[in-house]
Design a protein around this motif. Sequence first.
Motif: not given
Length: 128
Positions: A8-16, A45-48
Motif C-alpha cells: 500500500y505504501y510502496r511508491g507513495s509520496a505521503a502517508a497519514i 515519503i512525507v509523513v503526517a
Amino acid sequence: FRALAPMYYRGSAAAIIVYDITKEETFSTLKNWVRELRQHGPPSIVVAIAGNKCDLSDVREVMERDAKDYADSIHAIFVETSAKNAININELFIEISRRIPSTDANPPSGGKGFKLRRQPSEPKRSCC
C-alpha cells in the motif's frame, strides 16, 4: 494485514497515520506504524500524524503536546482533526501538498505517472 502493508505504501509520496486522541493505545500503535514505514517505505515519503476526534477533547487520553513533540522528533506533520466535524482535514492535505516535492512537468518517456488536464467543455447545442 501487516504483511500486506508494504504494497500500500510502496511508491507513495505521503502517508497519514491516524490515532484516536481518546485512546492511548492507538498512539502507541501509531509509533509501530511509523517504525514500519521508516524501515520499508520510500525514503522521501512525507509523513503526517493526525490525532483524530479533537471534538472529544473532554475525554482525551493523549495530550496534544506529547503527540506534537513526537511528530517533531520524526520530522512529521502534526495536526489534530475531527473527521466527524471536518476540523483541520483540508489543512492537513494542504500541508502535505506543500511538502511533497514537485515533479518534472515533462517527465521522460517511459516514466511512470500521468498529468491531469482539464478537458475543454463542449459547446452547448440548441435544437433551433
